[in-house]
Design a protein around this motif. Structure first.
Motif, mmCIF file in Angstrom:
data_model
loop_
_atom_site.group_PDB
_atom_site.id
_atom_site.type_symbol
_atom_site.label_atom_id
_atom_site.label_comp_id
_atom_site.label_asym_id
_atom_site.label_seq_id
_atom_site.Cartn_x
_atom_site.Cartn_y
_atom_site.Cartn_z
ATOM 1 N N TYR A 177 0.904 -1.271 -0.176
ATOM 2 C CA TYR A 177 0.056 0.207 0.112
ATOM 3 C C TYR A 177 0.822 1.274 -0.096
ATOM 4 N N GLY A 178 2.068 1.104 0.175
ATOM 5 C CA GLY A 178 3.151 2.053 0.175
ATOM 6 C C GLY A 178 3.966 2.023 1.226
ATOM 7 N N ASN A 179 4.922 2.966 1.312
ATOM 8 C CA ASN A 179 6.024 2.898 2.544
ATOM 9 C C ASN A 179 5.383 3.671 3.712
ATOM 10 N N HIS A 180 4.358 2.915 4.307
ATOM 11 C CA HIS A 180 3.813 3.266 5.703
ATOM 12 C C HIS A 180 4.298 2.817 6.893
ATOM 13 N N ASP A 181 4.254 3.508 8.209
ATOM 14 C CA ASP A 181 4.774 2.844 9.364
ATOM 15 C C ASP A 181 3.488 2.442 9.850
ATOM 16 N N ASN A 182 3.611 1.709 10.956
ATOM 17 C CA ASN A 182 2.415 1.009 11.791
ATOM 18 C C ASN A 182 1.498 2.036 12.230
ATOM 19 N N ARG A 183 1.713 2.992 12.663
ATOM 20 C CA ARG A 183 0.690 4.057 13.135
ATOM 21 C C ARG A 183 -0.058 4.504 11.925
ATOM 22 N N PHE A 184 0.510 4.713 10.705
ATOM 23 C CA PHE A 184 -0.218 5.131 9.418
ATOM 24 C C PHE A 184 -1.477 4.007 9.392
ATOM 25 N N LEU A 185 -0.866 2.756 9.137
ATOM 26 C CA LEU A 185 -1.433 1.557 8.837
ATOM 27 C C LEU A 185 -2.705 1.502 9.995
ATOM 28 N N PHE A 186 -2.462 1.554 11.159
ATOM 29 C CA PHE A 186 -3.466 1.251 12.066
ATOM 30 C C PHE A 186 -4.577 2.377 12.133
ATOM 31 N N ILE A 187 -4.112 3.788 11.921
ATOM 32 C CA ILE A 187 -5.269 4.835 11.655
ATOM 33 C C ILE A 187 -6.248 4.511 10.635
ATOM 34 N N ASN A 188 -5.476 4.017 9.256
ATOM 35 C CA ASN A 188 -6.364 4.334 7.977
ATOM 36 C C ASN A 188 -6.693 3.046 7.564
ATOM 37 N N TYR A 189 -6.160 1.882 8.231
ATOM 38 C CA TYR A 189 -6.455 0.541 7.560
ATOM 39 C C TYR A 189 -6.786 -0.464 8.624
ATOM 40 N N GLY A 190 -6.466 -0.121 9.889
ATOM 41 C CA GLY A 190 -6.990 -0.712 11.241
ATOM 42 C C GLY A 190 -6.130 -1.954 11.482
ATOM 43 N N PHE A 191 -4.941 -1.981 10.776
ATOM 44 C CA PHE A 191 -4.007 -3.028 11.124
ATOM 45 C C PHE A 191 -2.710 -2.690 11.080
ATOM 46 N N CYS A 192 -1.953 -3.621 11.585
ATOM 47 C CA CYS A 192 -0.539 -3.331 11.765
ATOM 48 C C CYS A 192 0.302 -4.336 11.150
ATOM 49 N N CYS A 193 1.437 -4.295 10.846
ATOM 50 C CA CYS A 193 2.431 -5.417 10.539
ATOM 51 C C CYS A 193 3.521 -5.613 11.343
ATOM 52 N N PHE A 194 3.194 -5.958 12.631
ATOM 53 C CA PHE A 194 4.134 -6.046 13.639
ATOM 54 C C PHE A 194 5.282 -7.427 13.366
ATOM 55 N N GLY A 195 4.794 -8.461 12.439
ATOM 56 C CA GLY A 195 5.360 -9.442 12.420
ATOM 57 C C GLY A 195 6.166 -9.590 10.930
ATOM 58 N N ASP A 196 6.054 -8.370 10.279
ATOM 59 C CA ASP A 196 6.732 -8.333 8.749
ATOM 60 C C ASP A 196 8.244 -7.715 9.305
ATOM 61 N N THR A 197 8.933 -8.596 8.804
ATOM 62 C CA THR A 197 10.371 -8.129 8.717
ATOM 63 C C THR A 197 10.656 -7.084 7.962
ATOM 64 N N GLY A 198 9.972 -6.692 6.962
ATOM 65 C CA GLY A 198 10.230 -5.524 6.212
ATOM 66 C C GLY A 198 9.605 -4.172 6.927
ATOM 67 N N ASN A 199 8.988 -4.524 7.752
ATOM 68 C CA ASN A 199 8.544 -3.262 8.386
ATOM 69 C C ASN A 199 8.402 -3.470 10.101
ATOM 70 N N ASN A 200 9.529 -3.787 10.469
ATOM 71 C CA ASN A 200 9.787 -4.128 11.828
ATOM 72 C C ASN A 200 9.606 -2.763 12.477
ATOM 73 N N SER A 201 9.015 -2.666 13.475
ATOM 74 C CA SER A 201 8.469 -1.558 14.214
ATOM 75 C C SER A 201 9.988 -0.901 14.842
ATOM 76 N N LEU A 202 10.575 -1.685 15.271
ATOM 77 C CA LEU A 202 11.995 -1.031 16.167
ATOM 78 C C LEU A 202 12.973 -0.488 15.067
ATOM 79 N N ALA A 203 12.840 -1.069 13.809
ATOM 80 C CA ALA A 203 13.737 -0.613 12.679
ATOM 81 C C ALA A 203 13.214 0.733 11.982
ATOM 82 N N ASN A 204 11.918 0.741 11.426
ATOM 83 C CA ASN A 204 11.177 1.698 10.428
ATOM 84 C C ASN A 204 10.312 2.343 11.078
ATOM 85 N N ASP A 205 9.364 1.964 12.072
ATOM 86 C CA ASP A 205 8.447 2.801 12.767
ATOM 87 C C ASP A 205 8.974 4.247 13.230
ATOM 88 N N SER A 206 8.315 5.248 13.231
ATOM 89 C CA SER A 206 8.803 6.519 13.699
ATOM 90 C C SER A 206 7.847 7.436 14.577
#
Length: 465
Positions: A280-309
């Motif tokens: 859906y785009g290069n979005h962090d978990n906060r954006f995904l949660f607010i706009n889509y209602g889910f997060c990608c915590f288990g996704d190695t490409g979107n590791n929260s401790l690495a890419n979330d801000s």
């Protein structure tokens, strides 16, 4: 059992568009959608140049434990990079022109509404109107293939204002902004359709239908380049079976020369039984949660401790730096305010600016501001300009830094810690009572995990300060 029988059985097992997705009801809905798309394709064909609904012969619908329904790579099949995943006929996509041209009974003046209703609002009004027709609507097969509810979208929660009181300021601000957009869109759509919007937020049939329509558009719309070189929101039937992953890489093209279709090609490799994703785009978990209602915590490409801000505004930074408790490292409040005003005057920062904190990394501009504030002395604007010029990488660019001596570095680290401590204190609030109002909604666990990950990001800073 002969060889011919075995071959036919293998082909039946890998038929992508008739394969079961573990429940009879979902199976029938998908079959109906595919038949509807193909029939619509045939009806709209003109001469030899016609659009055609296509799906990779190596895909089949399936229901996954973690992501729900999706598309799976077939047994004994591999999907390589560059292969076509889906081709949706442009005539089957629902755009602004589709609504204005093909729905004459919709009580909206198309010419007047072109500037007053956004694409999202117009599509929402159209779905709301068509959905009420039930089976009489030409689009009923598409509507039935969509999820029954969108309760996971946080800005639709009836108690979202109570929950926001217990959230960090930045997250609450973003969530309430989405809530206000949703409420404004509801008021505009209800006004155009001649409906009454209840101010007390009563749970009624009209609001439930609007929530479903608004959720369908906001979680499933794509952008389609139109003939006049502008971009328009569009709904693509069947495309929403593909789920999001930050590791997915796809190429999207609009083929207007031959097939007249919206085509998606994968740039990844998939093995048998793998779920096939798009991004859906290069979005962090906060954006995904607010706009889509889910997060990608288990996704190695979107590791929260690495890419979330985590966002922090200039005003938050200013208030922390001017606070008496955290300001004992700089001579006085007047000096801090004077230096901030200088940076504002030199356009290095502004009062509406937002900075981002990632794991082990401050926003570059915020980092430079803290370094400049930590210097023992400032001479004049020319010197400050030179510091900023050097920090910006000089004539070659590239982003440099401001060198500090030992004492200045101590002040710099204390300033950083004061900002982190201020932000981390917002996560030390017990919100169990407010979250319990969500019941069994999966957004409950998603919100808890999001806050837990953001807390971990901030905590990681303290180990180095």
């Amino acid at each position: 059992m002969g060889r011919t029988y075995r071959r036919r059985r293998r082909r039946r097992r890998c038929r992508p568009l008739t394969a079961t997705i573990n429940t009879g009801d979902d199976h029938q809905k998908i079959r109906s959608l595919i038949g509807w798309l193909r029939n619509k394709d045939r009806r709209l064909a003109v001469g030899r140049q016609r659009s055609k609904f296509m799906s990779s012969a190596k895909l089949r619908p399936h229901r996954f434990a973690s992501t729900g329904r999706g598309l799976q790579c077939c047994r004994r099949q591999h999907i390589g990079a560059g292969q076509l995943l889906l081709a949706i006929p442009i005539q089957s996509m629902i755009t602004r022109n589709t609504v204005l041209d093909d729905s004459p009974d919709l009580p909206i003046d198309g010419r007047r509404r072109r500037t007053e209703l956004s694409d999202v609002e117009l599509l929402t009004a159209w779905i709301y109107w068509e959905r009420q027709k039930a089976e009489a609507s030409h689009w009923s097969d598409y509507f039935q293939s969509l999820p029954d509810r969108f309760d996971e979208l946080p800005y639709m929660w009836p108690n979202v204002q109570d929950i926001c009181r217990s959230l960090p300021v930045s997250l609450a601000t973003e969530l309430m902004a989405a809530r206000n957009t949703y409420r404004r869109s509801m008021a505009k759509v209800f006004d155009e359709l001649g409906l009454c919007l209840l101010d007390n937020n009563d749970d009624n049939d009209e609001q439930r239908l609007f929530n479903w329509s608004f959720g369908a558009v906001n979680t499933r719309c794509v952008y389609l380049d139109t003939d006049d070189c502008s971009r328009s929101c569009a709904l693509a039937p069947f495309l929403d079976l593909l789920n999001h992953s930050a590791t997915a890489k796809v190429t999207v093209t609009v083929n207007r020369d031959n097939n007249q279709s919206y085509e998606i090609y994968t740039d990844c490799h998939y093995r048998p039984y793998d779920e096939v994703f798009i991004s859906y785009g290069n979005h962090d978990n906060r954006f995904l949660f607010i706009n889509y209602g889910f997060c990608c915590f288990g996704d190695t490409g979107n590791n929260s401790l690495a890419n979330d801000s985590i966002p922090v505004s200039y005003r938050q930074v200013r208030d922390v730096l001017l606070d008496n408790n955290s300001n004992n490292n700089i001579s006085d409040r007047q000096q801090v305010m004077s230096r901030l005003k200088t940076l504002l005057r030199l356009d290095f920062c502004n009062e509406r600016q937002v900075y981002w904190l990632q794991s082990q990394s401050f926003d570059w501009r915020l980092d430079i501001i803290l370094r400049l504030l930590s210097l023992n002395s400032w001479s004049n604007d020319t010197t400050v300009k030179q510091w900023i010029y050097n920090a910006d990488g000089g004539a070659g660019g590239g982003g440099g830094s401001v060198e500090l001596d030992i004492d200045e570095d101590i002040v710099y680290r204390r300033l950083k810690r004061s900002i982190v401590d201020s932000l981390i204190s917002e996560y030390d609030i017990n919100v169990t009572n407010e979250w319990s109002l969500l019941g069994d909604n999966r957004g409950n666990d998603c919100l808890k995990q999001l806050l837990s990950n953001e807390f971990a990001i901030l905590s990681a800073f303290l180990t180095d300060l």
